[in-house]
Write a protein that holds these residues in place. Structure first.
Motif, mmCIF file in Angstrom:
data_model
loop_
_atom_site.group_PDB
_atom_site.id
_atom_site.type_symbol
_atom_site.label_atom_id
_atom_site.label_comp_id
_atom_site.label_asym_id
_atom_site.label_seq_id
_atom_site.Cartn_x
_atom_site.Cartn_y
_atom_site.Cartn_z
ATOM 1 N N GLY A 137 0.835 -1.198 0.000
ATOM 2 C CA GLY A 137 0.000 0.000 0.000
ATOM 3 C C GLY A 137 0.863 1.237 0.000
ATOM 4 N N VAL A 138 0.429 2.258 -0.736
ATOM 5 C CA VAL A 138 1.205 3.494 -0.822
ATOM 6 C C VAL A 138 0.249 4.653 -1.091
ATOM 7 C CG1 VAL A 138 1.709 3.243 -3.304
ATOM 8 C CG2 VAL A 138 3.257 4.549 -1.869
ATOM 9 N N SER A 139 0.536 5.793 -0.472
ATOM 10 C CA SER A 139 -0.291 6.977 -0.708
ATOM 11 C C SER A 139 -0.070 7.477 -2.132
ATOM 12 C CB SER A 139 0.035 8.067 0.310
ATOM 13 O OG SER A 139 1.394 8.431 0.247
ATOM 14 N N VAL A 166 4.132 18.747 -8.247
ATOM 15 C CA VAL A 166 5.160 19.181 -7.312
ATOM 16 C C VAL A 166 6.449 18.426 -7.598
ATOM 17 C CG1 VAL A 166 3.558 19.820 -5.476
ATOM 18 C CG2 VAL A 166 4.450 17.519 -5.557
ATOM 19 N N THR A 167 7.539 18.994 -7.147
ATOM 20 C CA THR A 167 8.833 18.330 -7.287
ATOM 21 C C THR A 167 9.499 18.286 -5.921
ATOM 22 O OG1 THR A 167 9.928 20.418 -7.778
ATOM 23 C CG2 THR A 167 9.143 19.130 -9.665
ATOM 24 N N GLY A 168 10.560 17.531 -5.838
ATOM 25 C CA GLY A 168 11.310 17.453 -4.595
ATOM 26 C C GLY A 168 10.758 16.408 -3.658
ATOM 27 N N GLU A 169 11.038 16.583 -2.373
ATOM 28 C CA GLU A 169 10.658 15.593 -1.377
ATOM 29 C C GLU A 169 9.275 15.880 -0.821
ATOM 30 O OE1 GLU A 169 13.904 15.768 1.407
ATOM 31 O OE2 GLU A 169 14.959 14.179 0.345
ATOM 32 N N GLN A 170 8.514 14.802 -0.632
ATOM 33 C CA GLN A 170 7.167 14.874 -0.079
ATOM 34 C C GLN A 170 6.972 13.693 0.866
ATOM 35 O OE1 GLN A 170 4.756 17.285 -0.834
ATOM 36 N NE2 GLN A 170 6.410 18.322 -1.920
ATOM 37 N N PHE A 171 5.982 13.786 1.745
ATOM 38 C CA PHE A 171 5.668 12.668 2.623
ATOM 39 C C PHE A 171 4.922 11.597 1.847
ATOM 40 C CE2 PHE A 171 6.218 15.804 6.056
ATOM 41 C CZ PHE A 171 7.032 15.066 6.890
ATOM 42 N N VAL A 172 5.285 10.334 2.122
ATOM 43 C CA VAL A 172 4.584 9.184 1.555
ATOM 44 C C VAL A 172 4.231 8.252 2.709
ATOM 45 C CG1 VAL A 172 6.737 7.937 1.056
ATOM 46 C CG2 VAL A 172 4.661 7.298 -0.136
ATOM 47 N N THR A 173 3.028 7.718 2.670
ATOM 48 C CA THR A 173 2.623 6.701 3.633
ATOM 49 C C THR A 173 2.710 5.368 2.911
ATOM 50 O OG1 THR A 173 1.152 8.269 4.698
ATOM 51 C CG2 THR A 173 0.801 5.942 5.191
ATOM 52 N N ARG A 210 10.082 11.119 0.811
ATOM 53 C CA ARG A 210 10.580 10.472 -0.406
ATOM 54 C C ARG A 210 10.549 11.472 -1.546
ATOM 55 N NH1 ARG A 210 13.240 5.550 -0.917
ATOM 56 N NH2 ARG A 210 12.621 4.713 -2.883
ATOM 57 N N ASP A 211 11.516 11.398 -2.458
ATOM 58 C CA ASP A 211 11.531 12.260 -3.632
ATOM 59 C C ASP A 211 10.387 11.858 -4.558
ATOM 60 O OD1 ASP A 211 12.327 13.125 -6.455
ATOM 61 O OD2 ASP A 211 13.813 14.144 -5.211
ATOM 62 N N VAL A 212 9.676 12.835 -5.090
ATOM 63 C CA VAL A 212 8.527 12.564 -5.958
ATOM 64 C C VAL A 212 8.942 11.761 -7.187
ATOM 65 C CG1 VAL A 212 6.754 13.672 -7.390
ATOM 66 C CG2 VAL A 212 7.263 14.575 -5.135
ATOM 67 N N ASP A 213 10.157 11.982 -7.691
ATOM 68 C CA ASP A 213 10.627 11.243 -8.863
ATOM 69 C C ASP A 213 11.009 9.804 -8.534
ATOM 70 O OD1 ASP A 213 10.279 13.469 -10.490
ATOM 71 O OD2 ASP A 213 12.295 14.226 -10.058
ATOM 72 N N ASP A 214 11.057 9.438 -7.253
ATOM 73 C CA ASP A 214 11.416 8.087 -6.827
ATOM 74 C C ASP A 214 10.306 7.526 -5.921
ATOM 75 O OD1 ASP A 214 12.984 5.816 -6.589
ATOM 76 O OD2 ASP A 214 14.090 6.579 -4.860
ATOM 77 N N TRP A 215 9.052 7.734 -6.345
ATOM 78 C CA TRP A 215 7.887 7.357 -5.554
ATOM 79 C C TRP A 215 7.685 5.841 -5.607
ATOM 80 C CZ3 TRP A 215 6.045 11.037 -2.615
ATOM 81 C CH2 TRP A 215 4.826 10.867 -1.950
ATOM 82 N N PRO A 216 7.453 5.193 -4.466
ATOM 83 C CA PRO A 216 7.211 3.743 -4.477
ATOM 84 C C PRO A 216 5.882 3.418 -5.156
ATOM 85 C CG PRO A 216 7.095 4.635 -2.236
ATOM 86 C CD PRO A 216 7.427 5.760 -3.129
ATOM 87 N N SER A 217 5.756 2.188 -5.642
ATOM 88 C CA SER A 217 4.510 1.769 -6.288
ATOM 89 C C SER A 217 4.067 0.415 -5.738
ATOM 90 C CB SER A 217 4.695 1.696 -7.802
ATOM 91 O OG SER A 217 5.703 0.773 -8.127
ATOM 92 N N MET A 218 2.779 0.173 -5.809
ATOM 93 C CA MET A 218 2.202 -1.085 -5.327
ATOM 94 C C MET A 218 2.882 -2.266 -6.020
ATOM 95 S SD MET A 218 -0.498 -0.761 -3.222
ATOM 96 C CE MET A 218 -1.587 -2.080 -3.629
#
Length: 111
Positions: free
Chosen positions: A35-37, A43-50, A71-79
């Protein structure tokens, strides 16, 4: 008085943890992202991810974890993603992503 002692403790804690070798006994494992938010748009740069997932490693088998991380938006985790992590063998709730060094460009020979 208590405020001064508290401030000293907050400032000294990272130094004490490094001296004790905290984190040096962590082990390598993998995190299956279950699961991932949503990734923020525009937006760019770092953001909170759950993120929630299952850690497998030498001392745990299918241990469910949940965290809110930066986490950096360009390196966002995926399900369904399988990610390298390090975790404390005595408490897998303490975990973090393995940071891979960027590959260096090949050096050209000067002949």
């Amino acid at each position: 008085m208590f405020l001064i002692i508290g401030a000293i403790a907050v400032l000294a804690a990272p130094w004490i943890m490094r001296r004790r070798g905290a984190g040096s006994d962590w082990v390598h494992g993998t995190l299956l992202v279950t699961g991932v938010s949503p990734r923020p748009d525009g937006v760019t740069g770092e953001q909170f991810v759950t993120i929630t997932g299952i850690i497998n490693g030498p001392t745990v088998n299918e241990y469910v974890v949940y965290a809110r991380l930066v986490r950096d938006v360009d390196d966002w985790p995926s399900m369904g993603g399988l990610m390298d992590v390090m975790y404390a063998p005595g408490n897998p709730e303490k975990w973090g992503f393995v940071h891979h060094a960027d590959p260096q460009p090949p050096q050209s020979g000067g002949i």
